[in-house]
Write a protein that holds these residues in place. Sequence first.
Motif, PDB file in Angstrom:
ATOM      1  N   PHE A  94       0.864  -1.179   0.000  1.00  0.00           N
ATOM      2  CA  PHE A  94       0.000   0.000   0.000  1.00  0.00           C
ATOM      3  C   PHE A  94       0.901   1.229   0.000  1.00  0.00           C
ATOM      4  O   PHE A  94       1.658   1.445   0.948  1.00  0.00           O
ATOM      5  N   GLU A  95       0.824   2.021  -1.044  1.00  0.00           N
ATOM      6  CA  GLU A  95       1.579   3.270  -1.111  1.00  0.00           C
ATOM      7  C   GLU A  95       0.647   4.404  -0.699  1.00  0.00           C
ATOM      8  O   GLU A  95      -0.301   4.725  -1.402  1.00  0.00           O
ATOM      9  N   ILE A  96       0.906   5.011   0.453  1.00  0.00           N
ATOM     10  CA  ILE A  96       0.035   6.054   0.991  1.00  0.00           C
ATOM     11  C   ILE A  96       0.555   7.430   0.589  1.00  0.00           C
ATOM     12  O   ILE A  96       1.708   7.771   0.865  1.00  0.00           O
ATOM     13  N   LEU A  97      -0.304   8.205  -0.067  1.00  0.00           N
ATOM     14  CA  LEU A  97       0.027   9.565  -0.474  1.00  0.00           C
ATOM     15  C   LEU A  97      -0.946  10.534   0.187  1.00  0.00           C
ATOM     16  O   LEU A  97      -2.060  10.162   0.555  1.00  0.00           O
ATOM     17  N   ASP A  98      -0.541  11.775   0.318  1.00  0.00           N
ATOM     18  CA  ASP A  98      -1.425  12.839   0.795  1.00  0.00           C
ATOM     19  C   ASP A  98      -2.226  13.338  -0.404  1.00  0.00           C
ATOM     20  O   ASP A  98      -1.653  13.785  -1.393  1.00  0.00           O
ATOM     21  N   ALA A  99      -3.546  13.257  -0.327  1.00  0.00           N
ATOM     22  CA  ALA A  99      -4.400  13.625  -1.459  1.00  0.00           C
ATOM     23  C   ALA A  99      -4.232  15.083  -1.868  1.00  0.00           C
ATOM     24  O   ALA A  99      -4.548  15.450  -3.008  1.00  0.00           O
ATOM     25  N   SER A 142       4.022  15.530  -4.739  1.00  0.00           N
ATOM     26  CA  SER A 142       5.054  15.954  -3.789  1.00  0.00           C
ATOM     27  C   SER A 142       5.224  14.974  -2.641  1.00  0.00           C
ATOM     28  O   SER A 142       6.315  14.885  -2.058  1.00  0.00           O
ATOM     29  N   SER A 143       4.179  14.224  -2.275  1.00  0.00           N
ATOM     30  CA  SER A 143       4.279  13.288  -1.163  1.00  0.00           C
ATOM     31  C   SER A 143       4.728  11.899  -1.609  1.00  0.00           C
ATOM     32  O   SER A 143       4.728  10.952  -0.817  1.00  0.00           O
ATOM     33  N   ARG A 144       5.124  11.781  -2.857  1.00  0.00           N
ATOM     34  CA  ARG A 144       5.550  10.483  -3.387  1.00  0.00           C
ATOM     35  C   ARG A 144       7.069  10.407  -3.410  1.00  0.00           C
ATOM     36  O   ARG A 144       7.737  11.263  -3.991  1.00  0.00           O
ATOM     37  N   ASN A 145       7.611   9.389  -2.777  1.00  0.00           N
ATOM     38  CA  ASN A 145       9.054   9.184  -2.804  1.00  0.00           C
ATOM     39  C   ASN A 145       9.483   8.873  -4.234  1.00  0.00           C
ATOM     40  O   ASN A 145       8.978   7.936  -4.843  1.00  0.00           O
ATOM     41  N   PRO A 146      10.400   9.637  -4.809  1.00  0.00           N
ATOM     42  CA  PRO A 146      10.779   9.424  -6.208  1.00  0.00           C
ATOM     43  C   PRO A 146      11.478   8.090  -6.454  1.00  0.00           C
ATOM     44  O   PRO A 146      11.609   7.660  -7.597  1.00  0.00           O
ATOM     45  N   ASP A 147      11.902   7.412  -5.384  1.00  0.00           N
ATOM     46  CA  ASP A 147      12.558   6.112  -5.528  1.00  0.00           C
ATOM     47  C   ASP A 147      11.577   4.949  -5.445  1.00  0.00           C
ATOM     48  O   ASP A 147      11.984   3.794  -5.541  1.00  0.00           O
ATOM     49  N   LEU A 185      -4.823   7.559  -1.789  1.00  0.00           N
ATOM     50  CA  LEU A 185      -4.802   9.002  -1.563  1.00  0.00           C
ATOM     51  C   LEU A 185      -5.519   9.268  -0.247  1.00  0.00           C
ATOM     52  O   LEU A 185      -6.754   9.290  -0.180  1.00  0.00           O
ATOM     53  N   ASN A 186      -4.751   9.450   0.815  1.00  0.00           N
ATOM     54  CA  ASN A 186      -5.321   9.644   2.142  1.00  0.00           C
ATOM     55  C   ASN A 186      -5.628  11.133   2.375  1.00  0.00           C
ATOM     56  O   ASN A 186      -5.149  11.998   1.649  1.00  0.00           O
ATOM     57  N   LYS A 187      -6.432  11.398   3.390  1.00  0.00           N
ATOM     58  CA  LYS A 187      -6.849  12.766   3.739  1.00  0.00           C
ATOM     59  C   LYS A 187      -7.641  13.397   2.601  1.00  0.00           C
ATOM     60  O   LYS A 187      -7.544  14.596   2.335  1.00  0.00           O
ATOM     61  N   GLU A 188      -8.474  12.581   1.938  1.00  0.00           N
ATOM     62  CA  GLU A 188      -9.254  13.088   0.814  1.00  0.00           C
ATOM     63  C   GLU A 188     -10.225  14.175   1.237  1.00  0.00           C
ATOM     64  O   GLU A 188     -10.628  15.004   0.419  1.00  0.00           O
ATOM     65  N   ASP A 189     -10.584  14.207   2.524  1.00  0.00           N
ATOM     66  CA  ASP A 189     -11.506  15.220   3.024  1.00  0.00           C
ATOM     67  C   ASP A 189     -10.898  16.610   3.017  1.00  0.00           C
ATOM     68  O   ASP A 189     -11.626  17.609   3.111  1.00  0.00           O
ATOM     69  N   THR A 211      -3.738 -19.127  -1.537  1.00  0.00           N
ATOM     70  CA  THR A 211      -4.157 -19.568  -0.221  1.00  0.00           C
ATOM     71  C   THR A 211      -3.154 -19.088   0.826  1.00  0.00           C
ATOM     72  O   THR A 211      -2.050 -18.671   0.510  1.00  0.00           O
ATOM     73  N   GLY A 212      -3.564 -19.181   2.070  1.00  0.00           N
ATOM     74  CA  GLY A 212      -2.684 -18.746   3.139  1.00  0.00           C
ATOM     75  C   GLY A 212      -2.831 -17.271   3.431  1.00  0.00           C
ATOM     76  O   GLY A 212      -3.639 -16.559   2.825  1.00  0.00           O
ATOM     77  N   VAL A 213      -2.035 -16.795   4.376  1.00  0.00           N
ATOM     78  CA  VAL A 213      -2.099 -15.395   4.795  1.00  0.00           C
ATOM     79  C   VAL A 213      -1.385 -14.506   3.776  1.00  0.00           C
ATOM     80  O   VAL A 213      -0.270 -14.801   3.347  1.00  0.00           O
ATOM     81  N   LEU A 214      -2.055 -13.436   3.391  1.00  0.00           N
ATOM     82  CA  LEU A 214      -1.457 -12.444   2.505  1.00  0.00           C
ATOM     83  C   LEU A 214      -0.731 -11.417   3.357  1.00  0.00           C
ATOM     84  O   LEU A 214      -1.299 -10.885   4.315  1.00  0.00           O
ATOM     85  N   ARG A 215       0.513 -11.166   3.017  1.00  0.00           N
ATOM     86  CA  ARG A 215       1.290 -10.203   3.793  1.00  0.00           C
ATOM     87  C   ARG A 215       1.537  -8.952   2.962  1.00  0.00           C
ATOM     88  O   ARG A 215       1.995  -9.036   1.827  1.00  0.00           O
ATOM     89  N   GLY A 216       1.208  -7.822   3.566  1.00  0.00           N
ATOM     90  CA  GLY A 216       1.347  -6.553   2.877  1.00  0.00           C
ATOM     91  C   GLY A 216       2.221  -5.583   3.637  1.00  0.00           C
ATOM     92  O   GLY A 216       2.537  -5.797   4.825  1.00  0.00           O
ATOM     93  N   MET A 217       2.613  -4.528   2.972  1.00  0.00           N
ATOM     94  CA  MET A 217       3.444  -3.489   3.573  1.00  0.00           C
ATOM     95  C   MET A 217       2.804  -2.131   3.291  1.00  0.00           C
ATOM     96  O   MET A 217       2.277  -1.894   2.206  1.00  0.00           O
ATOM     97  N   VAL A 218       2.846  -1.265   4.278  1.00  0.00           N
ATOM     98  CA  VAL A 218       2.319   0.092   4.138  1.00  0.00           C
ATOM     99  C   VAL A 218       3.496   1.049   4.124  1.00  0.00           C
ATOM    100  O   VAL A 218       4.275   1.089   5.075  1.00  0.00           O
ATOM    101  N   VAL A 219       3.663   1.787   3.037  1.00  0.00           N
ATOM    102  CA  VAL A 219       4.803   2.688   2.914  1.00  0.00           C
ATOM    103  C   VAL A 219       4.338   4.087   2.533  1.00  0.00           C
ATOM    104  O   VAL A 219       3.255   4.280   1.979  1.00  0.00           O
ATOM    105  N   GLY A 220       5.184   5.053   2.808  1.00  0.00           N
ATOM    106  CA  GLY A 220       4.897   6.432   2.460  1.00  0.00           C
ATOM    107  C   GLY A 220       5.827   7.348   3.221  1.00  0.00           C
ATOM    108  O   GLY A 220       6.503   6.913   4.154  1.00  0.00           O
ATOM    109  N   ILE A 221       5.856   8.597   2.838  1.00  0.00           N
ATOM    110  CA  ILE A 221       6.680   9.556   3.553  1.00  0.00           C
ATOM    111  C   ILE A 221       6.009   9.896   4.882  1.00  0.00           C
ATOM    112  O   ILE A 221       4.862   9.492   5.121  1.00  0.00           O
TER     113      ILE A 221
END
Length: 276
Positions: free
Chosen positions: A28-33, A38-43, A57-61, A109-119
């Motif tokens: 999950f790539e979290i960005l500021d809406a 600008s909130s996206r790491n260029p790497d 896109l978080n903080k959509e409100d 099948t099995g547990v799905l493992r995810g990662m949450v990243v962002g600045i």
Amino acid sequence: MSWQWYPGHMAKARRLLRARLALIQLVFEILDARIPHSSRNPDIDQLLVGKARIVVLNKEDLAEPRATRAWLRYLQEEGHPALAVNSLTGKGLERIEEVIFRVAQPGRTGVLRGMVVGIPNVGKSSFINRLARGRVTAVGSRPGVTRGQQWIKVNPRLELLDTPGVLWPRLDDRGVAWKLAATGALKEEVIAVEEAACCLLSWFQTHHPEALAKRYPFVPAGASEEWLEELGRQRGFLLKSGAVDLSKAAVALLKDFREGCLGRFTLDQVPLDKNE
């Protein structure tokens, strides 16, 4: 405006992110809406090669709805599902599980493992808390609150690895730097807060002067520096000498913007060649 800021915990987070990617099926790539570019790491594309990804896109409100829709189209054209959410209320997350298991190898099948990243300070911990329906990680309004890494069990089929924000080592793009400062992704202790506030003022004076007039009961003439001085005078931010405390005025303006007191605005616009 060129700020050098790459604390030790940021460098460590980057190394840990690389080390843990072998354990991950989904990111999950979290960005500021308000600032999706600008909130996206260029790497990020280089770091996440070969991984299924959902862009959030978080903080959509706090962002302008039409601009958010344009950004969602743009991001989806890149090949990644994109959602606009408010992690504090859960708005936009109704279809998240369906999207997750559609993107990350249907039928597995099995547990799905995810990662949450962002600045820093884009709402990663709030996003995890909402998915897990409880306060399971440290959440704070200041960047850099999440220092370590931990696995979060969202449900029997999904676990998430929370990671500290990864920020690039040099901020030499003035347009990116002041937007990060305005939205709170950079600590006020390490930025030129008055310059960031003046840049934000200039943006409003160019694009939405009516929002300033509605919020503040004065119409100062001249450049953004004079406007900021008048705001400080109106709010009573005075030094012992009688001069205006411009730093306090700048912090007050940024606080108003971050909390949505000026309205809903998106500072980054979709590149014209994709915004059709």
